[in-house]
Enzyme design. Sequence first.
Site, PDB file in Angstrom:
ATOM      1  CG  ASN A  59       7.660  31.559 -24.306  1.00 45.54           C
ATOM      2  OD1 ASN A  59       8.046  31.382 -23.148  1.00 45.54           O
ATOM      3  ND2 ASN A  59       6.660  32.376 -24.588  1.00 45.54           N
TER       4      ASN A  59
ATOM      5  CE  LYS B 264       9.744  21.292 -14.412  1.00 47.02           C
ATOM      6  NZ  LYS B 264       9.813  21.307 -15.881  1.00 47.02           N
ATOM      7  CG  HIS B 265      14.008  27.109 -17.402  1.00 47.64           C
ATOM      8  ND1 HIS B 265      12.930  27.388 -18.212  1.00 47.64           N
ATOM      9  CD2 HIS B 265      14.881  28.153 -17.592  1.00 47.64           C
ATOM     10  CE1 HIS B 265      13.135  28.532 -18.842  1.00 47.64           C
ATOM     11  NE2 HIS B 265      14.310  29.021 -18.489  1.00 47.64           N
ATOM     12  CB  ALA B 266      10.773  24.547 -20.348  1.00 48.06           C
ATOM     13  CB  SER B 267      12.037  19.131 -19.886  1.00 49.22           C
ATOM     14  OG  SER B 267      11.427  18.903 -18.632  1.00 49.22           O
TER      15      SER B 267
ATOM     16  CB  SER C 177      -0.179  25.574 -20.447  1.00 51.42           C
ATOM     17  OG  SER C 177      -0.046  24.606 -19.407  1.00 51.42           O
TER      18      SER C 177
ATOM     19  CD  GLU D   6       2.365  35.422 -18.788  1.00 45.03           C
ATOM     20  OE1 GLU D   6       1.419  34.876 -19.409  1.00 45.03           O
ATOM     21  OE2 GLU D   6       3.515  35.485 -19.217  1.00 45.03           O
ATOM     22  CG  LEU D   7      -2.000  30.999 -15.999  1.00 42.54           C
ATOM     23  CD1 LEU D   7      -3.265  30.408 -15.412  1.00 42.54           C
ATOM     24  CD2 LEU D   7      -0.799  30.118 -15.679  1.00 42.54           C
TER      25      LEU D   7
ATOM     26  CB  CYS E 124       2.452  34.722 -23.251  1.00 40.40           C
ATOM     27  SG  CYS E 124       3.632  35.904 -22.548  1.00 40.40           S
TER      28      CYS E 124
END
Length: 407
Positions: free
Chosen positions: A135, A158-161, A211, A232-233, A266
Amino acid sequence: MPIATVNPATSETVKTFPPHDDTEIERRIAQAAAAAAVQRDSGFARRAEWMSSAADIIEADADPLARLLTLEMGKTLAQSVAEVTKCARAMRYFAQNAEAFLADEPLADPASVSASKAWTVWQPLGVVLAVMPWNLALWQVIRFAAPALMAGNAGLLKHASNVPQTALYLDTLFERGGFPVGSFRTLLISSHQVPAVLADERVKAVTLTGSEPAGRSVAGNAGQHIKKSVMELGGSDPFIVMPSADLDAASTTAVHARVQNNGQSCIAAKRFIVHADVYDEFTRLFTGKMAKLVVGDPMDQATDVGPLATESGRSDLAELYRAANRQEAAQIANQTSFGLGSAVWTTDPDEQDWFIRNIDAGAVFVNGMTESHAELPFGGIKNSGYGRELTKAGIREFCNLKTVWQA
């Protein structure tokens, strides 16, 4: 999930990337471990020079980098430019302040512990793994990487795909600024491969923004290996409006707080809790201003709100609640299992103090919207996670606080 850039505005798959195999993962972890050893002894002045240079590079790349952010996650181009600028500013902030944040702290009265001298020092942990979301694909990483590298650590990402090109940009950024080879390495891997990386003895800690289920999984793995973690969720942030509030300003800010980053933040305002005495007027102002927003192509300067980054995100809704008094407003605000940010609109000083003390959250913003700044600690409580990012608290998360006692 494939590692690919998919334009949210058109659903077109722009580019697909093969995941790193075991050999490449090992090579990158080894590079990071070697860089961490160099980083540890490089000194604050040199790291500040490298970080400032990397900030210059980000600013020089602002136009294509902003377009890349918009292409991969769909936010408006203006918001992407602002994100790039914010990152450069944070990098310079940590370049300028890291040494003071991590300075040795002498005990004023060493004789009280039967010593001639006693003090504490902050030392880097080594390689830190970062698991990051799409995001705020640049900012989320920079707010970890800038303090972590300035402290003398190395980073693995490890970033978002769905933001692989942003991840690969970050893979080279810090070396371009002068940091040792391997100081920050991107891993093109799936979430299923994270436990194996975290289990590697060369990886000393992990930070995750994402998440709640992802946080439980990664935190559980970190705990199994007795490794430091920061989580941080996300949140379900309340936006409280009381009778004394400036309703015009509150409603304008409320709209921005809800749709910032296309509503995919978030700390976006997610629950609007309005006192019954001003409920109707606030609702009229809020809905009227929301209706004037232009939804469209995020590359178009006239667009206020672009597309959601993923199909699954389209089920997210905003809701207004009604409260009879401040006690009920706080009770509604606190009934969620999350506790990240919050906003309270009131001009009554006593009421401001009451809400500050009674809202369960990592932050309370009074007469404004929740934001993250390099100068302020960022993080939550309850199911929003633990630990803090940014400022002095954030840079110290991935350091060893060592006590020194001298006879």
